[in-house]
Each structure stands twice: as structure tokens, then as C-alpha cells.
Enzyme design. Structure first.
Site, mmCIF file in Angstrom:
data_model
loop_
_atom_site.group_PDB
_atom_site.id
_atom_site.type_symbol
_atom_site.label_atom_id
_atom_site.label_comp_id
_atom_site.label_asym_id
_atom_site.label_seq_id
_atom_site.Cartn_x
_atom_site.Cartn_y
_atom_site.Cartn_z
ATOM 1 N N ASP A 10 0.855 -1.179 0.000
ATOM 2 C CA ASP A 10 0.000 0.000 0.000
ATOM 3 C C ASP A 10 0.895 1.235 0.000
ATOM 4 O O ASP A 10 1.743 1.383 0.889
ATOM 5 C CB ASP A 10 -0.895 -0.020 1.251
ATOM 6 C CG ASP A 10 -2.032 0.981 1.176
ATOM 7 O OD1 ASP A 10 -2.264 1.527 0.090
ATOM 8 O OD2 ASP A 10 -2.679 1.213 2.213
ATOM 9 N N ASP A 111 -2.707 2.385 -6.099
ATOM 10 C CA ASP A 111 -1.738 2.440 -5.006
ATOM 11 C C ASP A 111 -1.728 1.181 -4.153
ATOM 12 O O ASP A 111 -1.244 1.204 -3.026
ATOM 13 C CB ASP A 111 -2.027 3.658 -4.117
ATOM 14 C CG ASP A 111 -3.412 3.598 -3.475
ATOM 15 O OD1 ASP A 111 -4.254 2.785 -3.928
ATOM 16 O OD2 ASP A 111 -3.645 4.361 -2.528
ATOM 17 N N GLU A 112 -2.203 0.064 -4.700
ATOM 18 C CA GLU A 112 -2.399 -1.104 -3.842
ATOM 19 C C GLU A 112 -2.346 -2.395 -4.652
ATOM 20 O O GLU A 112 -2.899 -2.478 -5.749
ATOM 21 C CB GLU A 112 -3.770 -0.966 -3.162
ATOM 22 C CG GLU A 112 -4.098 -1.985 -2.122
ATOM 23 C CD GLU A 112 -5.491 -1.767 -1.549
ATOM 24 O OE1 GLU A 112 -5.876 -2.557 -0.669
ATOM 25 O OE2 GLU A 112 -6.215 -0.835 -1.986
#
Length: 364
Positions: A10, A111-112
Site C-alpha cells: 500500500d 496504489d495497492e
């Protein structure tokens, strides 16, 4: 059979970190990335804020006006319009680094991501910890960003662990340590448990995950029904057998430029469309893709956004088709344009691979 090992990665305050990459001076200031509405002024919401801004209570989803009120006395505080095309480029680069570390790679969002690393670590959590640190180091070197990584034997615990030592954290939870790791955490730290559910448990005097384990499955069934109660019961014990599964992002390619001067003149703006399409077309060919949707984006003088897009009849990789459609959209958008345009962008989406082995020149 080796113990399954899963990473959850993350990125810390992703959009704001992207802005820090292109402007290093932002690292020492409170920074908020904003999604401005079409109403103008400070109408809109915060997309994300860096950790300096968060110390003043600025957070995602907060109205921009409230955030500015909290940071009003700090002269160097910075509010920036979201630049999603740029963030997508950074994300694509970071995801490329991550894929090289995974046996199985699951894209979750810009973002993950989840990585199954069971084979390459041979089920060793010690090796997994070293591999996670190597991954963090490479992302810092190549992408110039920090990320937080959770390592465990399943997706659920890894996701919770990645949030445990933010920012720039690395938390390894071995199978025998799952219950002791989860126990002191808040019930709201379980993914999917929102404020309303957390408040229900709070009214029952239950605050931590350890407290939640005292509630039997029958009581949970009455409160939430079978499906949700089973999830909550298992999550409190760190149980999750959902596999990491290959899932590609819904990709779009886009380019956006800041104009030499704010304008709503078609002739002036159309020259930038030519340059943007040329650059975007190179990317299309590089990735061997066709597109079926073309769109344009304005960031206006008041920093509000305006977009317009069109679906084509058939997929194509033709730059002429891209440019023709973008110019048509530009002309239509300018017909009722009241505010000058500050930044202009073009995007293509609904992507597919080039068909068969035909030459790309067939599509020009």
C-alpha cells in the site's frame, strides 16, 4: 507443502507523494490533492493529504473549504488539483517493479496490490521479510516513493499489517502470531467494518478485536445475517482462504500538458492536441494496444475539471482517428466554454491487444 505467504503493498499518501516527486519542496509542507467540482472556487473534496497536513486534521473526503480552514494559518500549505494521468504513469511504473517479485500478482488499485510469494520464498517468513525489504528499496530507488508492506499467510492479515506501521512500514505476521497481533487492534481495523458497525460493537462494550472474539457466531448472525457474520467471526481470528488472483487494472493511457497561457481559443488549443496525440500514439504502439474510446480533459483557470469522451464504432490504433475525435470533442466542449483552459489532456481507454499477427500499419 510450504506455508502460503502473501504481501499486501500500500503506497503512503499516494497522490501527494506523486506530487512530491515532481516538486521536492513539497516534502516539508502540508500538501492536499483536491478534486474540484464544476461549481468553481473551493467547491470539492480532498483526494488525499500528506502526513504533515494530516497532523492538522486534513483527511481524504474532507471538503476543501474545511481543509483550508484548518491549514489557513500555515503560509506554505499547498492545495493542488488532482492529475490522474500523471498518477497513472507513476502507478504503472511501480506495479511493474512489484510484478517482478510475485509468483501471482493481483492489482487492486493505483496504489495497492497483493503478491503471492510462496514459491520464491519456499514458505519461509524470514526470506519473505528480506524480499519485502528488497521490494521497498527498489521502489524507493526506481520510483522515488515509499510504501508499506504487510506480510502474512493470507490477504486479510497482510492488509491489516500493511497499515500497522505507516508510513514506510514493514510488518511480518507469522501464523503463530496472528491472534496476538490482531487482538489489541480496533475492531474498525478489520477491512470492511465501517463506522456504523464499529459503533454497534462499541455500544456492546466491544472495542478491540480481542473483545470481538468473545461474541459467538449465533449473536453475530442475529445482528448481521449469515454471510457478514461469518466474515466478521473469521476475520477476528485472522482466517481467510481467498487466493491471490491475477487481475489486471482497467488501463487507460492519457497525456496532459500545461498551456503556455490560459485560453479558450480553438486554434490555439488544437495545436496542443496535435502534440499530445503524437506522444500518446507512441505509447499505444509501444504497448501493442488498440483503443475504442477517446476523451479530452480540461483543467480550467479556476482549477476545476471538465471532461468529454466518445466511443468509437471499432477498436483502432490509428493516430488520425484519435486526433480527429479529440478535435471534434474539443470543438464541442468549447461551444459553451465560459472559463479559459489552463491544462489540456487527451486519453484513450477501452483498450484491447492488437488483433492476431497483423502489422500495426494496417490500422493507420
Amino acid at each position: 507443502m510450504p506455508e502460503r505467504i502473501v504481501f499486501h503493498i500500500d503506497f503512503d499518501y499516494f497522490y501527494a507523494q506523486c506530487e512530491e516527486i515532481r516538486n521536492q519542496s513539497l516534502k516539508t509542507r502540508p500538501v492536499a490533492v483536491c478534486i474540484f467540482s464544476d461549481r468553481g472556487g473551493d467547491s470539492g473534496a480532498i483526494a488525499t493529504a500528506n502526513y504533515i497536513a494530516r497532523k492538522y486534521g486534513v483527511k481524504s473526503g474532507m471538503p476543501i473549504k474545511f481543509a483550508k480552514a484548518r491549514l489557513g494559518e500555515i503560509k506554505e500549505s499547498t492545495f493542488l488539483p488532482a492529475d490522474f494521468a500523471y498518477y497513472s504513469d507513476i502507478s504503472e511504473k511501480a506495479m511493474g517493479v512489484m510484478r517482478n517479485y510475485a509468483d501471482i500478482f493481483e492489482y487492486v488499485g493505483k496504489d495497492e496490490a497483493y503478491l503471492d510469494v510462496t514459491k520464491r520464498t519456499e514458505g519461509s517468513f524470514e526470506r519473505a521479510g528480506h524480499l519485502a525489504q528488497q521490494l521497498k528499496n527498489q521502489i524507493r530507488t526506481e520510483v522515488r516513493m515509499t510504501c508499506s508492506v504487510g506480510v502474512s499467510s493470507n490477504k486479510l492479515v497482510s492488509k491489516i499489517a500493511s497499515n500497522f506501521r505507516k508510513p514506510d512500514g514493514l510488518t511480518v505476521v507469522k501464523p503463530e502470531g496472528v491472534e496476538s497481533f490482531l487482538g489489541p487492534l480496533k475492531i474498525g481495523d478489520i477491512p470492511g467494518i465501517g463506522k456504523v458497525t464499529e459503533e454497534k460493537f462499541d455500544e456492546m462494550g466491544l472495542k478491540t478485536i480481542e473483545d470481538l472474539r468473545k461474541v459467538d457466531i449465533f449473536t453475530l448472525n442475529k445482528m448481521f445475517g449469515r454471510k457478514i457474520s461469518a466474515y466478521i467471526f473469521n476475520a477476528a481470528r485472522g482466517l481467510d482462504d481467498e487466493p491471490v488472483a491475477e487481475r489486471q487494472p482497467t488501463i487507460q493511457y492519457s497525456r496532459i500538458v500545461t498551456l503556455k497561457e490560459d485560453s479558450k481559443d480553438y486554434e490555439f488549443l488544437s495545436k496542443s492536441i496535435d502534440e499530445i496525440c503524437l506522444d500518446l500514439h507512441r505509447t499505444i504502439l509501444k504497448h501493442n494496444k488498440m483503443f475504442k474510446s477517446v476523451g479530452i480533459q480540461f483543467v480550467q483557470s479556476d482549477l476545476t475539471n471538465k471532461t468529454k469522451s466518445r466511443m468509437l464504432k471499432n477498436p483502432t490504433s490509428s493516430m488520425d482517428e484519435m486526433k480527429k475525435t479529440a478535435l471534434q470533442l474539443l470543438q464541442e466542449a468549447l461551444s459553451d466554454q465560459q472559463i479559459a483552459v489552463r491544462r489540456l489532456g487527451v486519453k484513450v481507454s477501452e483498450l484491447s491487444d492488437m488483433e492476431g499477427q497483423r502489422s500495426i500499419t494496417n490500422y493507420f
